[in-house]
Every structure is written in C-alpha cells, then in structure tokens.
Design an enzyme around this catalytic site. Sequence first.
Site, PDB file in Angstrom:
ATOM      1  N   SER A   1      -8.446   0.245   1.336  1.00  0.00           N
ATOM      2  CA  SER A   1      -8.529   1.240   1.726  1.00  0.00           C
ATOM      3  C   SER A   1      -7.229   2.426   1.375  1.00  0.00           C
ATOM      4  O   SER A   1      -6.841   2.548   2.149  1.00  0.00           O
ATOM      5  CB  SER A   1      -8.660   0.908   3.388  1.00  0.00           C
ATOM      6  OG  SER A   1      -8.803   1.646   4.483  1.00  0.00           O
TER       7      SER A   1
ATOM      8  N   CYS B   1       0.872  -1.186  -0.117  1.00  0.00           N
ATOM      9  CA  CYS B   1      -0.164   0.418   0.176  1.00  0.00           C
ATOM     10  C   CYS B   1       0.757   1.756   0.107  1.00  0.00           C
ATOM     11  O   CYS B   1       1.492   1.536  -1.003  1.00  0.00           O
ATOM     12  CB  CYS B   1      -1.004   0.222   1.342  1.00  0.00           C
ATOM     13  SG  CYS B   1      -2.380   1.250   0.977  1.00  0.00           S
TER      14      CYS B   1
ATOM     15  N   GLU C   1      -3.472  -8.914   3.226  1.00  0.00           N
ATOM     16  CA  GLU C   1      -3.412  -8.978   4.677  1.00  0.00           C
ATOM     17  C   GLU C   1      -4.683  -8.967   5.939  1.00  0.00           C
ATOM     18  O   GLU C   1      -4.283  -9.525   7.026  1.00  0.00           O
ATOM     19  CB  GLU C   1      -1.877  -8.623   5.319  1.00  0.00           C
ATOM     20  CG  GLU C   1      -1.870  -7.012   6.005  1.00  0.00           C
ATOM     21  CD  GLU C   1      -2.125  -6.673   4.849  1.00  0.00           C
ATOM     22  OE1 GLU C   1      -1.863  -6.513   3.616  1.00  0.00           O
ATOM     23  OE2 GLU C   1      -1.564  -4.971   5.437  1.00  0.00           O
TER      24      GLU C   1
ATOM     25  N   HIS D   1      -4.285  -4.456   0.232  1.00  0.00           N
ATOM     26  CA  HIS D   1      -4.406  -5.122   2.148  1.00  0.00           C
ATOM     27  C   HIS D   1      -4.971  -6.343   1.945  1.00  0.00           C
ATOM     28  O   HIS D   1      -5.513  -6.714   2.584  1.00  0.00           O
ATOM     29  CB  HIS D   1      -4.776  -4.669   3.037  1.00  0.00           C
ATOM     30  CG  HIS D   1      -4.074  -3.020   3.207  1.00  0.00           C
ATOM     31  ND1 HIS D   1      -2.733  -2.783   3.636  1.00  0.00           N
ATOM     32  CD2 HIS D   1      -4.618  -1.215   2.904  1.00  0.00           C
ATOM     33  CE1 HIS D   1      -2.534  -2.055   4.024  1.00  0.00           C
ATOM     34  NE2 HIS D   1      -3.340  -0.485   3.318  1.00  0.00           N
TER      35      HIS D   1
END
Length: 312
Positions: A192, A142, A237, A235
């Site tokens: 995000s 990110c 994860e 993301h």
Amino acid sequence: MPIKIPEDLPATRTLLDENIFVMTEKRALSQDIRPLHVVLLNLMPTKIETETQLARLLGNTPIQVELEFIHTKSHESRHVSSNHLGKFYQTFDQIRDNKYDALIITGAPVEQMPFEDVEYWDELCEIMEWSKTNVYSCFHICWGAQAGLYYHYGIQKRDLEEKLFGVYPHQVERSSSILFRGFDDTFMVPHSRHTTIKREDIEQVPTLKILASSPQAGVFAVSTEGGRQVFITGHAEYDPHTLENEYLRDKKLGLPIHVPYNYYEDDDDTKPIRMTWRSSANLLYANWLNYIVYQTTPYDLEKIELLKEFKK
Ligand SMILES: CC(=O)SCCNC(=O)CCNC(=O)[C@H](O)C(C)(C)COP(=O)(O)OP(=O)(O)OC[C@H]1O[C@@H](n2cnc3c(N)ncnc32)[C@H](O)[C@@H]1OP(=O)(O)O
Ligand SMILES: N[C@@H](CCO)C(=O)O
C-alpha cells in the site's frame, strides 16, 4: 527452532542442502539461552494497531522476546493519546545507551515528501546511525525500508504512477536465504504505497542482496549478507481489514483509489476479504527471529560489533 541430530546422519547433509537449520551436537552443548531484547520504533499514526500486529508475529516463536517501544520526540503524534505513549513508550534518549538484539522500524505515511521534510528525519538518522553499533539486526518496513536504504546506501525512492494497492504474489530469488526458509514457490504480501525502490538502484550496491520480489510489486526483501539489515517493502504484518480501512478512508476523501487488487473475492468490494498472507507473515518473522537474530546475536549484547558493511 533448529533440529539437533548427529552430524554424520545422512539426513544432516540433505537438510543442510535444503537450507533447514541443523544444529550440531557440539553447538547445542555450548549454546547459552536468554530472552531476546527487541525494540520497536513505531512511526505509524495507528500505533496501537501496529503494536498489536507486530507483537502477534513476534510472539509466534518459542523464544522469549522482551519488546520495548520507542516513539520520536521531534514529532508529536496526533492520533494516539499522550497517556498511551507515556505509559508504554520511551524516546531514543532514554534507550541510546542500551544494546538490542533487534530493532524494527515501521512504515509511515510520509512517503510522498522528501525524506528531509519529515519532521523526525534528523532523529531517525541518529537512530539509524546508532543501530549500526547497538543493534544486532535491524528490520525496516515499507517507508522505514526506503528511509534505511536512502540513509545507509543513498538509494532514492521513486514515485509510482498510481498507488500500488493490494495483495500481490511474490517469489523467493535467493533460495539460500534463511529468511525465506520454508516458503512456498509463490507467497502473498499486501502493499500500500505510492513510491518504490528500483531494482537497478539496489544492484549498484554490492553488499545488498535482493532476496524476494514480485512481478507487479517489484523488489520485496533486501538484506545485507547475514541479515544484520533487512529491508521489506510490503506490509506482511497487516491485519485482514487494514487495506479495507485504507480503501474506505481514501474513497470517503475522494482520493484516487482502486479496489485493492486480489483482496476481495472476485475483486468485488461487496464480497468477503480473502486473507492469503497470514502464514507467510508468520514464517517471515519467525525465520528472522530464529535464524538471523537468535542463532547469531552474541550472548553478551555488549559484544555487538559495528556492521561489517560500514567498517573502514
Ligand atoms: C508507505 C508506508 O510506509 S505505508 C505505512 C503508512 N500507513 C499508514 O499510516 C496507514 C494508516 N494511516 C492512516 O490511515 C492516516 O494516516 C490517518 C487516518 C491515521 C491520519 O490521516 P490524516 O489525519 O489525514 O493525516 P495527518 O495529517 O494527521 O498525518 C498522518 C500522519 O502522517 C505523519 N506525518 C504527516 N506529516 C508529517 C511530517 N511533516 N513529518 C512527520 N510525520 C508526518 C504523522 O505520522 C501523522 O500522524 P501522527 O501525527 O499521529 O504521527
Ligand atoms: N499505506 C499508506 C500509504 C501512504 O503512505 C496509507 O494508505 O495510508
């Protein structure tokens, strides 16, 4: 893990064409095995959550991984105790003489400021420069990916009109990419962020390859040939509840935020969350560790060479 079968078995050619990792007997006999040394530069304020998320994914392989943590000394974290940092973390100064099979640079909630205004920017630049000679493969997440693409290749991040927020469908663009071996035709990843990297900017850099993308979320995965640098814009994860925590936090603060896209059943925030990205997250990290790192990193870490993209 690779499969070891005779070189002239008909399946060998078929599987190689399908991008399945096949190890020849000769290679299997000469392969030395040792634990992988991975260092995580944790730039997230939610450090414990991020450590847990990444350790979970890195632990999903039969390979032994020795995971170390570093934090920046030029920014004092306000959201994690100094006790935790003192017990589990080192600073770059303490590890700069080491070599690692892999480095992960996490995201950070600083994407709306110019890179140079981030308190630890100079320190991060020093770490990214060091990674070119002291790390076999560097995985940027990110904002970490935006920072890496800017530092190494001069690619700027761009503001989005509204926050990209939700779980989006993605497709693999380069079927020969070992990082996406075994992926379904469509796979899901949470995003995000308020900023993005433009495809046209990446395409200006001949050594960068776009591996996967999403019609709504844009470019998802970029790497150099062979994968010594990997840039991931989403993301994978994130835990099931991470987006919800961000959503409720922003709503409470009165910030402009919509219900995370494609996250709750029927996009209704009173209904349960649907976790649709767990298997692809596991596969992404397993492929990176297995194929890009483990199978190609030198047995003797001192033999790591400067990334060929930066050789004069
Ligand atoms: C684009 C991406 O990479 S997404 C990944 C980032 N995602 C997230 O961080 C999600 C989780 N974070 C959060 O929910 C929020 O940041 C919270 C709740 C932890 C903290 O929010 P607030 O208290 O309002 O913000 P605050 O002003 O303390 O700054 C938050 C973080 O921004 C970073 N930050 C802010 N300003 C700066 C700056 N000038 N230089 C460097 N870091 C900065 C820091 O990491 C800081 O946390 P830390 O001090 O613990 O390291
Ligand atoms: N994922 C981050 C984006 C801000 O950089 C957040 O919602 O906090």
